[in-house]
Design a protein around this motif. Structure first.
Motif, short mmCIF file in Angstrom:
data_model
loop_
_atom_site.label_atom_id
_atom_site.label_comp_id
_atom_site.label_asym_id
_atom_site.label_seq_id
_atom_site.Cartn_x
_atom_site.Cartn_y
_atom_site.Cartn_z
N ALA A 150 36.75 31.60 -46.20
CA ALA A 150 37.24 30.25 -46.50
C ALA A 150 36.66 29.19 -45.56
O ALA A 150 36.52 28.03 -45.96
CB ALA A 150 38.77 30.22 -46.42
N ALA A 151 36.31 29.57 -44.35
CA ALA A 151 35.81 28.60 -43.38
C ALA A 151 34.38 28.16 -43.68
O ALA A 151 33.92 27.15 -43.13
CB ALA A 151 35.88 29.17 -41.96
N LEU A 152 33.68 28.89 -44.55
CA LEU A 152 32.29 28.58 -44.84
C LEU A 152 32.16 27.50 -45.90
O LEU A 152 32.92 27.47 -46.87
CB LEU A 152 31.55 29.83 -45.31
N THR A 153 31.18 26.63 -45.73
CA THR A 153 30.85 25.67 -46.78
C THR A 153 30.09 26.39 -47.88
O THR A 153 29.67 27.54 -47.72
CB THR A 153 29.98 24.53 -46.23
N ALA A 154 29.89 25.71 -49.00
CA ALA A 154 29.15 26.30 -50.11
C ALA A 154 27.73 26.67 -49.67
O ALA A 154 27.21 27.73 -50.02
CB ALA A 154 29.11 25.34 -51.29
N ARG A 155 27.10 25.80 -48.90
CA ARG A 155 25.75 26.06 -48.41
C ARG A 155 25.73 27.26 -47.47
O ARG A 155 24.80 28.08 -47.49
CB ARG A 155 25.20 24.82 -47.68
N GLU A 156 26.74 27.37 -46.63
CA GLU A 156 26.81 28.49 -45.69
C GLU A 156 27.05 29.81 -46.42
O GLU A 156 26.50 30.84 -46.04
CB GLU A 156 27.90 28.23 -44.65
N ARG A 157 27.85 29.78 -47.48
CA ARG A 157 28.05 30.99 -48.27
C ARG A 157 26.75 31.44 -48.91
O ARG A 157 26.43 32.62 -48.95
CB ARG A 157 29.10 30.75 -49.35
N GLU A 158 26.01 30.46 -49.44
CA GLU A 158 24.75 30.79 -50.08
C GLU A 158 23.76 31.33 -49.05
O GLU A 158 22.99 32.24 -49.33
CB GLU A 158 24.17 29.56 -50.79
N THR A 159 23.79 30.76 -47.85
CA THR A 159 22.94 31.25 -46.77
C THR A 159 23.29 32.69 -46.44
O THR A 159 22.40 33.54 -46.29
CB THR A 159 23.09 30.38 -45.51
N LEU A 160 24.58 32.98 -46.33
CA LEU A 160 25.03 34.35 -46.05
C LEU A 160 24.59 35.29 -47.15
O LEU A 160 24.13 36.41 -46.88
CB LEU A 160 26.55 34.38 -45.90
N SER A 168 14.22 35.97 -45.04
CA SER A 168 13.99 35.36 -43.73
C SER A 168 14.42 33.90 -43.78
O SER A 168 14.69 33.34 -44.85
CB SER A 168 12.51 35.44 -43.37
N ASN A 169 14.47 33.24 -42.61
CA ASN A 169 14.83 31.83 -42.58
C ASN A 169 13.85 31.00 -43.41
O ASN A 169 14.25 30.07 -44.11
CB ASN A 169 14.84 31.32 -41.14
N ALA A 170 12.56 31.33 -43.32
CA ALA A 170 11.55 30.58 -44.08
C ALA A 170 11.77 30.75 -45.59
O ALA A 170 11.64 29.79 -46.36
CB ALA A 170 10.16 31.05 -43.69
N GLU A 171 12.11 31.97 -46.01
CA GLU A 171 12.34 32.22 -47.44
C GLU A 171 13.60 31.53 -47.92
O GLU A 171 13.64 30.99 -49.03
CB GLU A 171 12.42 33.73 -47.68
N ILE A 172 14.64 31.52 -47.08
CA ILE A 172 15.87 30.82 -47.45
C ILE A 172 15.60 29.32 -47.56
O ILE A 172 16.07 28.66 -48.49
CB ILE A 172 16.97 31.08 -46.41
N ALA A 173 14.82 28.79 -46.64
CA ALA A 173 14.47 27.37 -46.66
C ALA A 173 13.75 27.01 -47.95
O ALA A 173 14.00 25.95 -48.56
CB ALA A 173 13.62 27.01 -45.45
N ALA A 174 12.84 27.88 -48.39
CA ALA A 174 12.08 27.63 -49.62
C ALA A 174 13.01 27.61 -50.83
O ALA A 174 12.87 26.77 -51.73
CB ALA A 174 11.00 28.67 -49.78
N VAL A 175 13.97 28.54 -50.88
CA VAL A 175 14.90 28.61 -52.01
C VAL A 175 15.81 27.38 -52.03
O VAL A 175 16.07 26.78 -53.08
CB VAL A 175 15.74 29.90 -51.95
N MET A 176 16.30 27.00 -50.86
CA MET A 176 17.23 25.87 -50.76
C MET A 176 16.53 24.51 -50.77
O MET A 176 17.19 23.48 -50.90
CB MET A 176 18.06 25.99 -49.47
#
Length: 217
Positions: A150-160, A168-176
């Motif tokens: 519940a404490a996570l934002t929508a973006r943080e849930r998607e990151t998780l 990787s961080n780079a791949e997550i950055a590309a998707v987002m």
């Protein structure tokens, strides 16, 4: 900065071999060796290393018990080493707080890389171990736990979710379609809000809560 390491293995030749490989690196110092889990815990308390290498199967206190004590009582990070690629060891080691899990036939360059990665605060698993971890959750999928997330934002849930899928961080950055710096902030927030230490614990949390379901994209 010099990384301080403790090497624990009940076989003297194995212990000496790992120590020699690591000590040959200009940025790594082996501050102590240990022949069992109790000695390893004592060495960590005495020398305050950045990383401890722990053989899983040692007499007396084994590596998993030692990792549990070390990770709970100090800032030292543990890498488990074993000749036994067995499912129960993988999960027990991760639950104990280990940040890495490697087989003893690991190449010397990969061993050195593992120490540096784990010391930097990241988690590291061999591909075979990652497959076994996912397989465990495939057999026993978690149930959704909205309260825990519940404490996570929508973006943080998607990151998780993407962290749990191995991006990787780079791949997550590309998707987002955001910067890596933004992703690093999301990752940091996820770990902080959920009380997690690293990406391995994040992966476990994502599956245990049902945020990620094995076999479902």
């Amino acid at each position: 900065m010099t990384l301080r390491v403790v090497v624990a293995d009940d076989q003297e030749l194995v212990r000496a071999g790992f120590s020699m490989i690591l000590a040959a690196q200009p940025d790594i110092e082996v501050v102590a060796e240990a022949g069992d889990g109790a000695e390893a815990v004592a060495a960590v308390h005495q020398h305050q290393p950045d990383v401890v290498l722990l053989d899983i199967r040692m007499p007396g206190m084994d590596g998993i018990a030692a990792a549990r004590a070390v990770c709970a009582e100090s800032g030292c990070r543990a890498i488990m080493l074993t000749t036994f690629d067995l499912d129960e060891y993988v999960f027990q080691a991760l639950q104990a707080g280990a940040s890495g899990f490697l087989l003893k036939d690991v190449r010397r360059d990969d061993l050195v890389h593992a120490v540096r990665v784990v010391a930097a605060g990241e988690a590291l698993l061999s591909p075979s171990v990652t497959r076994k971890l996912i397989a465990r959750f495939t057999a026993r999928p978690g149930q959704p736990s909205p309260a825990r997330l519940a404490a996570l934002t929508a973006r943080e849930r998607e990151t998780l979710r993407m962290m749990a899928k191995g991006l990787s961080n780079a791949e997550i950055a590309a998707v987002m379609v955001v910067s890596e710096h933004t992703v690093k902030t999301h990752v940091s927030n996820v770990l902080s809000k959920l009380g997690l230490r690293d990406r391995i614990q994040a992966l476990i949390a994502a599956y245990e809560t049902g945020l990620v379901v094995p076999g479902v994209d």
